[in-house]
Design a protein around this motif. Structure first.
Motif, PDB file in Angstrom:
ATOM      1  N   THR A 247       0.855  -1.187   0.000  1.00  0.00           N
ATOM      2  CA  THR A 247       0.000   0.000   0.000  1.00  0.00           C
ATOM      3  C   THR A 247       0.892   1.239   0.000  1.00  0.00           C
ATOM      4  N   HIS A 349      -3.914  -0.209   5.481  1.00  0.00           N
ATOM      5  CA  HIS A 349      -5.047   0.595   5.042  1.00  0.00           C
ATOM      6  C   HIS A 349      -4.724   1.309   3.721  1.00  0.00           C
ATOM      7  N   ARG A 350      -5.584   1.160   2.751  1.00  0.00           N
ATOM      8  CA  ARG A 350      -5.379   1.811   1.442  1.00  0.00           C
ATOM      9  C   ARG A 350      -6.103   3.133   1.363  1.00  0.00           C
TER      10      ARG A 350
END
Length: 350
Positions: A247, A349-350
């Motif tokens: 990410t 988390h993207r």
């Protein structure tokens, strides 16, 4: 002499009396209060006072990503690298987290209270503070309100609610307390990344010992300490795990923290990288990560040529005079597994 007689005499000497009491054979550790301090629980509003720094950058990401925290402001303190680069790095991390224009970054005190020189830590952060990560130009500009004024304003607006997550030198926090002593009783707590009573001095208190002394004497609730030696450890396998997320955040972590990993493994013989600022942040997000605490009366060494900035307790070890009221809740054990759980969730988390 029998074992029981030796224990009895030891207890009598330590207590300063010949009367037998339940405490005679169980004297409190010098410098440690018998009365625990309240834990820093159910945290919501946070001011991040920071000196970014690769580990600070990750701590900022974690705090901004936490669903239970509201980051009211980011204030920039003296510390790891040149001050203007710290401001720039904070602005970049806010944008990387998706909060550009939503969380203000306030420059503040650019040097310690007495303006004494201190050694920066580019050896572990890199020249620009974020290892090999390139910092592009960002849209957000620094907020014109001085960090000290921002701290005072926010604490007064939300009395009893604001945790100051102090990741760098304590200059801004100390100046806020000097200018407005009444806020000491309004601050919910100060989570300070420092150590006490061991052979490894705290970099953050060495940056501005006078500021640390002011904060510890202010009466504001202070939590400090990062558990056991490696409770914030990330091994090479952990770095590989982060890399697998692929990410923007995990790539930033790898670029900015690889230097930290290689330095600590080669120069300090550590089994990985130690991440004090992210662990302190994780403890504010999930207070259950802190497992064991001591309520201590801590003082800052201001004079020693080799020990200036050290935070110490237990100076009554030999005199056995009564311990003064505790001013620091010292974390002596934390959960490395739970720390990594929060960190990995942030970076995935993207």
């Amino acid at each position: 002499m029998s074992i029981n007689r030796r224990l009895l005499l030891g207890g009598l000497i330590a207590s300063g009396t010949m009367a037998m009491t339940p405490r005679t054979l169980h004297a409190a550790e010098p410098g440690v209060s018998d009365t625990p301090l309240p834990r820093l629980l159910n945290n919501h509003r946070v001011i991040i006072d920071t000196d970014p720094g690769n580990d600070d950058a990750i701590a900022i990401l974690m705090a901004l990503d936490a669903p239970n925290l509201q980051v009211e402001a980011i204030t920039i303190a003296p510390g790891n690298i040149r001050y203007d680069k710290e401001v720039r790095n904070a602005l970049y991390v806010v944008e990387l987290a998706g909060y550009a224009g939503k969380v203000a970054v306030h420059p503040g005190m650019t040097h310690p209270i007495l303006d004494r020189p201190y050694s920066t830590s580019t050896f572990i952060h890199g020249t620009d503070g974020l290892g090999k990560a390139a910092v592009p130009t960002v849209r957000q500009q620094p907020d014109p309100e001085h960090a000290v004024d921002a701290i005072r304003r926010i604490v007064r607006r939300y009395p009893g609610e604001v945790v100051i997550l102090a990741l760098g030198g304590l200059t801004n926090v100390a100046m806020a307390l000097l200018r407005d002593p009444a806020i000491a009783s309004m601050i919910k707590g100060i989570q300070f990344v420092g150590s006490a009573g061991n052979a490894v001095p705290s970099f953050n208190s060495m940056v501005d010992p006078e500021a640390a002394d002011i904060v510890l004497r202010s009466g504001a609730p202070v939590t400090m300490g990062l558990g056991r030696q490696y409770d914030s450890l990330l091994t090479r396998a952990d770095f590989d795990h982060v890399a697998s997320f692929d990410t923007p955040r995990s790539r930033f972590f790898m670029q900015s923290n690889e230097l930290r990993l290689t330095f600590e493994m080669s120069a300090r013989n550590a089994p990985g990288s130690v991440n004090a600022d992210p662990l302190a942040t994780a403890m504010v997000i999930d207070p259950g990560i802190g497992i064991k605490f001591k309520a201590i009366h801590a003082r800052v060494e201001l004079e020693g040529e080799l020990t200036r900035g050290d935070i110490l307790y237990g100076e009554n070890r030999y005199s056995m005079v009564p311990t003064l009221p505790a001013n620091v809740n010292l974390c002596t054990e934390a959960s490395n597994d739970d720390f990594k759980r929060i960190l990995f969730a942030t970076l995935a988390h993207r």
